[in-house]
Design a protein around this motif. Structure first.
Motif, short mmCIF file in Angstrom:
data_model
loop_
_atom_site.label_atom_id
_atom_site.label_comp_id
_atom_site.label_asym_id
_atom_site.label_seq_id
_atom_site.Cartn_x
_atom_site.Cartn_y
_atom_site.Cartn_z
N LYS A 185 40.45 41.71 1.90
CA LYS A 185 41.03 42.71 2.90
C LYS A 185 41.82 41.90 3.88
CE LYS A 185 37.06 45.71 2.76
NZ LYS A 185 37.80 47.42 2.42
N PHE A 195 44.51 41.28 6.62
CA PHE A 195 44.99 41.93 7.71
C PHE A 195 46.62 41.96 7.74
CE2 PHE A 195 44.71 37.91 9.83
CZ PHE A 195 46.21 37.87 10.50
N ALA A 196 47.14 40.96 7.25
CA ALA A 196 48.62 40.94 7.13
C ALA A 196 49.20 40.67 5.75
CB ALA A 196 49.08 39.81 8.30
N ALA A 251 46.81 45.58 4.16
CA ALA A 251 47.53 44.83 5.26
C ALA A 251 48.18 45.58 6.35
CB ALA A 251 48.40 43.88 4.76
N LYS A 252 47.89 45.44 7.59
CA LYS A 252 48.46 46.45 8.48
C LYS A 252 49.96 45.90 9.08
CE LYS A 252 45.21 49.43 8.67
NZ LYS A 252 44.58 48.92 7.53
N ALA A 264 47.34 43.56 14.35
CA ALA A 264 47.36 42.36 13.40
C ALA A 264 48.60 41.70 13.76
CB ALA A 264 47.80 43.26 11.99
N THR A 298 49.93 46.15 0.85
CA THR A 298 49.98 47.20 1.93
C THR A 298 49.28 48.48 1.90
OG1 THR A 298 52.22 47.91 1.45
CG2 THR A 298 51.94 46.08 3.15
N ASP A 357 43.06 36.00 4.79
CA ASP A 357 43.45 36.57 5.82
C ASP A 357 45.04 37.16 5.75
OD1 ASP A 357 41.22 35.86 7.33
OD2 ASP A 357 42.08 34.02 7.79
N GLN A 362 38.94 41.35 8.30
CA GLN A 362 38.99 43.03 8.37
C GLN A 362 40.48 43.49 8.68
OE1 GLN A 362 35.89 44.99 7.88
NE2 GLN A 362 35.76 42.89 6.95
N ASN A 363 40.72 44.67 8.11
CA ASN A 363 41.93 45.17 8.32
C ASN A 363 41.87 46.49 9.03
OD1 ASN A 363 41.10 46.67 6.23
ND2 ASN A 363 42.41 45.44 4.60
N ASP A 364 40.66 46.70 9.71
CA ASP A 364 40.51 47.95 10.26
C ASP A 364 40.99 47.65 11.80
OD1 ASP A 364 38.57 45.90 10.96
OD2 ASP A 364 37.03 47.43 11.35
#
Length: 239
Positions: free
Chosen positions: A87, A89-90, A140-141, A53, A135, A112, A45-47
């Motif tokens: 999705k 996160f990075a 990605a955060k 992150a 991004t 991931d 998840q990227n929420d």
């Protein structure tokens, strides 16, 4: 008939024109042919916030460096879960060096991290475009630029002189960052400082992207530099 590549022909000028409203919707994803998927608890998840992150990456690296890796999300089941979408996160721009396997050193797995790798971790236009995608579209955060101990591309740039083939095009992207270290390739500390200077330079190149800079301005993304120690496996932040 237009080629599929025309879907990606969205000018930076138009991105700036639409601004945050464009970034905050699924419009660009739809324009680029990327499905917006309903979040699934099994997909990375990227929420999360950029700080969360980054902490997730650093926690994973700590596990790796202390030989406590959990090796998450690294099986066929995970791959099948991701088949319909990702999705991460990075996002990471790192050197192509075989000793810098990104998912392993951060103890992450499939889906991931969105990874771009090239010699010298240089932000050439293709890498910038890929990271804009990772991004803006994939969400990605954190965007981490990683240099590493004894980077061959940096050392070759410090040495100067002629190099074969297209290698010189890589060194030309590093040289502006390390002019004060030229000729000091035998000084271990100078090499480290040159690697770190190159990381910071490539971050500045990335931040010239209207897409990336807009995400940063909206606190939807952080761009951070890092140094990877080959002896300890530890990542330390740069800048």
């Amino acid at each position: 008939m237009k080629s599929d590549s025309s879907k990606f022909d969205i000018s930076r000028r138009n991105i700036l024109k639409y601004g945050g409203g464009f970034i905050g919707t699924g419009l660009l994803a739809a324009a680029m042919g990327v499905e917006t998927l309903t979040p699934s608890p099994v997909v990375a998840q990227n929420d999360m916030t950029p700080d969360q992150a980054l902490a997730k990456l650093m926690d994973g690296n700590k596990r790796f460096a202390t030989m406590k890796s959990k090796n998450p999300n690294q099986n066929l089941v995970r791959l099948q879960e991701l088949a319909k979408g990702q999705k991460p996160f990075a996002a990471v721009l790192s050197c192509a060096d075989s000793r810098v396997p990104v998912e392993i050193i951060f103890d992450q797995g499939l889906g991931d991290i969105f990874v771009c790798r090239d010699a010298g971790n240089i932000a050439i236009k293709e890498e910038v475009g890929s990271l804009e995608f990772g991004t803006l579209v994939l969400g990605a955060k954190i965007l981490l630029v990683i240099g590493h101990e004894s980077c061959g591309a940096v050392i070759a740039t410090m040495k100067g002189g002629e190099v074969p083939g297209s290698i010189g095009t890589i060194l030309a992207q590093i040289e502006p960052a390390i002019t004060e270290f030229m000729g000091k390739q035998d000084d271990e500390m100078a090499v480290r400082k040159a690697v770190e200077a190159n990381v910071l330079h490539q971050i500045e190149v990335l931040k010239r992207s209207p897409i990336i800079s807009d995400l940063v301005a909206q606190n939807k993304l952080k761009v951070v530099g890092a140094y990877y120690d080959l002896d300890t496996g530890e990542i330390s932040l740069v800048g």
